[in-house]
Structure formats: C-alpha cells, structure tokens
Design an enzyme around this catalytic site. Structure first.
Site, PDB file in Angstrom:
ATOM      1  N   SER A 263       0.458  -1.007  -0.091  1.00  8.42           N
ATOM      2  CA  SER A 263       0.132   0.023  -0.475  1.00  8.42           C
ATOM      3  C   SER A 263       0.850   1.445  -0.179  1.00  8.42           C
ATOM      4  O   SER A 263       2.092   1.131  -0.131  1.00  8.42           O
ATOM      5  CB  SER A 263      -1.494   0.140   0.957  1.00  8.42           C
ATOM      6  OG  SER A 263       0.038   0.127   2.560  1.00  8.42           O
ATOM      7  N   LYS A 264       0.177   2.711  -0.348  1.00  7.24           N
ATOM      8  CA  LYS A 264       1.050   4.022  -0.030  1.00  7.24           C
ATOM      9  C   LYS A 264       1.526   3.621   1.044  1.00  7.24           C
ATOM     10  O   LYS A 264       2.604   4.161   1.446  1.00  7.24           O
ATOM     11  CB  LYS A 264      -0.241   4.745  -0.398  1.00  7.24           C
ATOM     12  CG  LYS A 264       0.477   6.234  -0.223  1.00  7.24           C
ATOM     13  CD  LYS A 264      -0.308   7.120  -1.162  1.00  7.24           C
ATOM     14  CE  LYS A 264      -0.350   8.786  -0.276  1.00  7.24           C
ATOM     15  NZ  LYS A 264       1.394   8.655   0.158  1.00  7.24           N
ATOM     16  N   ARG A 265       1.125   3.428   2.063  1.00  3.72           N
ATOM     17  CA  ARG A 265       1.636   3.281   3.687  1.00  3.72           C
ATOM     18  C   ARG A 265       2.822   2.659   3.700  1.00  3.72           C
ATOM     19  O   ARG A 265       3.903   3.238   4.175  1.00  3.72           O
ATOM     20  CB  ARG A 265       0.429   3.019   4.623  1.00  3.72           C
ATOM     21  CG  ARG A 265       0.040   4.022   5.106  1.00  3.72           C
ATOM     22  CD  ARG A 265      -1.003   4.353   6.434  1.00  3.72           C
ATOM     23  NE  ARG A 265      -1.969   3.403   5.774  1.00  3.72           N
ATOM     24  CZ  ARG A 265      -2.558   2.433   5.994  1.00  3.72           C
ATOM     25  NH1 ARG A 265      -2.634   1.036   6.615  1.00  3.72           N
ATOM     26  NH2 ARG A 265      -3.993   2.527   5.303  1.00  3.72           N
TER      27      ARG A 265
END
Ligand code: GLU
Length: 500
Positions: A263-265
């Site tokens: 994910s972007k995280r």
C-alpha cells in the site's frame, strides 16, 4: 483466430498504483506479443468515487512507461467512446434484456429496509446477503404483482436491478493462471447490475463493454477473481458465451516486509514511491512522489515491474521492452503474491544507468546549466558510482568546480607530513608532460613515485584530496584530463596552501 484485443480498465478514483501499472504492462506485453491491440477504457460509472485528474494521470503514466494504448479516450479508436460515462445509453437495453429473459429483477428495497435486515442478521451472527436464500421474501419484482411493479416504476420509485443468480449450480471457467475455477452459486449474491439513476454498475458495464469492444483476453488483478463467476453468468444470460474472453487474474504485489498487499503507507513507511508519477491529491493538496521524480528510467521501472509476478524461466533479468514482448507468456505468471523489493528496484535502475552512454545520461539529466559535452564526460566517469542519473552532477561536483573544503577524516588519516612536498613535486611533474591526458599523467606519476621510493597510496590520496576534496571517486588521471591542466595544477597548489 480473431485478433487479440486486451484492455486495461481502471476507474479514475485516484493515482495509479504500481500494481495497476503492472496489470497494464502485462496486457500490453500480451497484446504486442500476439500482434494485437492494447486498449485503455476508463470505468467511471461510479460518479461518487470520481477524482479530478485521475484519468489524465493514468494516460500520462502509461505514456511515461512507453505503454501507450492503441485505443483510448486520448487517441480514440473504432470501438469508442472509451469512457463508460459516455457509453451510458448503451447499458439499459441489456439490463432490460436480462429482466425480460428472467435473469434479472427489479428490487425496491430501501436503504433503511436493507440496513434493518443487516442488523437482524448480525444479531443472529449471520451476514446478510441478497441472494437465492432470501430474495423470495424481499421487496422485488419476484415477489410483487405485475400491477404493483408497474405502479412503482411509473411513480418513479427508486429501484435497482439485480442479477438473478441461480441456486445450487457450479459456475466453471478456466483461468489462464490459476487453471480451472469452480464456484457454487449459493456462495454468490444477487449483485446490483443497474441503478435507477440510469447508470450500470461495474459488473454489467464491464461485461457489456468487453463484448462490444471485442475483447479476447481479460487480464486483471486478483481482486477481481471473485467477480469472474458473475461475469461468466452475464455472458451466458446475454447469449454471448461464444464471445467470452479468456480470464487471467494476476497475483497480488505484496509488502516488502510482511504479509498483505503493498500500500501507499508501506511506501511512506519504508521510503519508496508506489506511484509511477508524482500525484497531487486534489482535495488535501498532499503530494506523493513518483518513480519518475525519484529519478528512475522508465525502461528500468518497467523491467522491474515485469518481474513482479512473471519470470522468464532463465537467469536473465535485464530485458528491453522488445525482449519482454518476445519472452512474455501468461503461463509463466505465478499464482502466489510477488513481494515488492525496493532495493531490487534501485538495482534495476543502476544496471540501466551503467548500460547507458554518457550522452544518453546527460540528455536524461537535461540540465542546461551544464555544458553538455562536459556533462557527458562526467556521466561516463560517474555512472558506476550512483543509483540515479540525477545524482551525478552532485556526486561529481568536483568536475565542475574546485573543492571549497576537504574531507576532514580523510585529511586526518591520509594527509601526511610528506604530502605537501609530494604535491609540490607533482605540480612540476604534471606541468611538464607533453600532452595532458590520463595515460601520460599516469606514466609520469608512476615514474615519480618509483624514482622517489614513495608509497603509491600516500601520493595518490594527496593528489586526489587537492583535486577533488574527497578520498574516493573515479580514476584520478581521467578527472585531471577532464578538468584540464590549468585547473588541475591550480587546485594542487591551493591544496598545499590550505592543507599545509
Ligand atoms: N474498473 C476495474 C478496476 O478499477 C476493472 C477491473 C477489470 O479489469 O475488469 O480495476
């Protein structure tokens, strides 16, 4: 066999994640390998999730990667329009056809009614799903009389159209990557295929468009595997079974350091981009960097992505796009998720960097404040020493300007008592070579060191410190040749003065 036609069908709900680019890439490779067409279709039926700028972002990202679609909203094509919102008028007839054939029905249940049902099921520790187990008890055209239905429709009551998924059946299809897939219809719900605002949902629009656009192969992410049986039913109910595309569901791209989808995280946490290009969120104004802005070459990025789920079955890792097209096949795409490795991504870039010529790199850096020929020479010298081309001017700053400081640690360790006299001697040795080039300088240097029975290292580091200010770097004599006689000797003299 009919011409291969594949599509990448993102919804414009935000920037394209690298997983999406990988899906586009595999579609592109498959199309080009088989002399087919690669189509971009924007699936924007869900207006509530529409994000300004997302469509342009997708097109720009594909173009940067060199995966330019043959047909798209940007270039058009014979099967347009390529935005579902512009094809709106074409879907209602198929929803109606499905109702007429008994494969779909109107459902008038209100949101409140459905929420109440959900709560009731929850209280009994069950999950509510609108399906063959309960549809005969709900507020829909299967339970209402014809008059009641007509009245509701003519009064403009809100409704949705649901697909009537038959009870107790096996839906079977072949996935090119996963083999034969079989799903019990009792585990499927009666998905909404059309809404009273006149918009189809993803499932209907996707199938209708794949059929209308003569798509032969659906290659998409694993998250769509649960939808595939529903799509198979839609092909059957619409009478299009013979034209049904083959299905391939690509493995997930996983976090570098644990289970679950990348994910972007994860990118923020571990310091790497998950988007191909920079994205500015139109609401928050937040900016996320992209592979392009980080300094990746598009061909290195594409090469790296190709290996996230596919392998050629050989040791070869560096593939040009042409080589990827030649080598790619769906049967070498794995089922298991592919772990994303940011270090590997950098290594790919480094390999591409080393393989490029100085002038290619200078062009890529594209900074007109540098003399192009000088930058080309510097790129040739520095390309083994950096990961990104954009780091070359800084890492090799001494090619452009004399050092203003000298690496303290290095000076402490390597600048000896004898150093000033060695450098002084070498100023006249180098000043006397017939032609100021790296070979002549090296020969003169070696002779001086041998004649004076000096250590090779101490003399070399002393000169390097005065010329570059640091202890390491490319071949010292090459550096001197590039910066020239006058500059080299003047830096050596200044070094003696400053370092004493
Ligand atoms: N619109 C879907 C998406 O956003 C397309 C899925 C498919 O390729 O069928 O990924």
């Amino acid at each position: 066999m009919s011409k291969v036609r594949v599509r990448f069908a993102p919804s414009p709900t935000g920037p394209l994640h690298i997983g999406g680019v990988r899906t586009a890439l595999y579609n592109y490779l498959y199309a080009k390998k088989h002399g087919g067409d690669f189509i971009l279709r924007i699936e924007d039926t869900d207006q509530t999730r529409f994000v300004e700028g997302a469509e342009d972002y997708v097109l720009d990202a594909l173009e940067w990667c060199g995966l330019t679609p043959d047909e798209s909203p940007r270039v058009g094509g014979e099967y347009g329009p390529y935005r579902q919102s512009e094809r709106k008028a074409s879907y209602a007839q198929f929803a109606e056809q499905l109702i007429a054939s008994g494969n779909a029905y109107y459902a008038f249940d209100t949101l409140d009614e459905l929420n109440a049902l959900r709560k009731q099921y929850e209280a009994e520790k069950k999950t509510f799903s609108y399906d063959s187990s309960n549809r005969d008890t709900l507020n829909n055209s299967l339970t209402l009389s014809k008059d009641e239905i007509d009245a509701k429709l003519s009064e403009g009551e809100n409704y949705v159209i649901r697909l009537l998924v038959p009870a107790n059946e096996e839906v079977k299809f072949t996935d090119e990557i996963r083999g034969s897939v079989s799903v019990q219809t009792n585990t499927m719900d009666d998905k909404v295929i059309f809404k009273s605002d006149g918009m189809p949902t993803y499932h209907l629009a996707n199938v209708v468009d794949d059929y209308a656009m003569k798509i032969t192969h659906v290659i998409r992410g694993e998250e769509w595997l649960p939808s595939a049986p529903l799509h198979v039913l839609l092909y059957r109910f619409l009478g299009w079974e013979d034209a049904m595309p083959s299905f391939s569901h690509l493995p997930l791209i996983l976090k570098p350091d644990g289970p679950g989808k990348l994910s972007k995280r994860d990118g923020d946490r571990l310091g790497f981009p998950v988007f191909p290009l920079e994205w500015k969120d139109p609401k928050s104004g937040d900016i996320s960097t992209g592979y392009k802005e980080e300094g990746y070459f598009p061909d290195a990025f594409v090469n790296m992505l190709a290996f996230l789920g596919w392998n050629p079955g050989t040791e070869q890792e560096i593939f040009s796009i042409k080589e990827l097209i030649a080598a790619f096949s769906l049967d070498r795409v794995g089922k298991a998720g592919a772990k994303f490795d940011p270090d590997k991504a950098r290594l790919f870039n480094q390999e591409y960097l080393k393989a490029k010529s100085g002038s290619q790199l200078a062009e890529f850096i594209g900074d007109s404040s540098f003399d192009f020929n000088l930058l080309t020479l510097v790129c040739n010298q520095m390309k083994e020493r950096v990961t990104f081309a954009k780091d070359i001017p800084n890492a090799g700053s001494y090619f452009f300007t004399a050092p203003t400081s000298y690496d303290e640690k290095m000076v402490k360790k390597k600048w000896k008592e004898k150093s000033p006299s060695i450098v002084t001697d070498l100023v006249s040795v180098f000043g006397g070579v017939a032609a100021f080039n790296s070979e002549a300088l090296e020969i003169a240097f070696k002779k001086y060191v041998e004649d004076n029975e000096l250590g090779f290292g101490i003399a070399m580091v002393a000169i390097r410190l005065t010329i570059t200010g640091v202890g390491g770097g490319p071949n010292l004599f090459e550096i001197m040749e590039i910066i020239g006689k006058e500059e080299s000797l003047s830096r050596m003299k200044k070094g003696i003065e400053v370092l004493g």
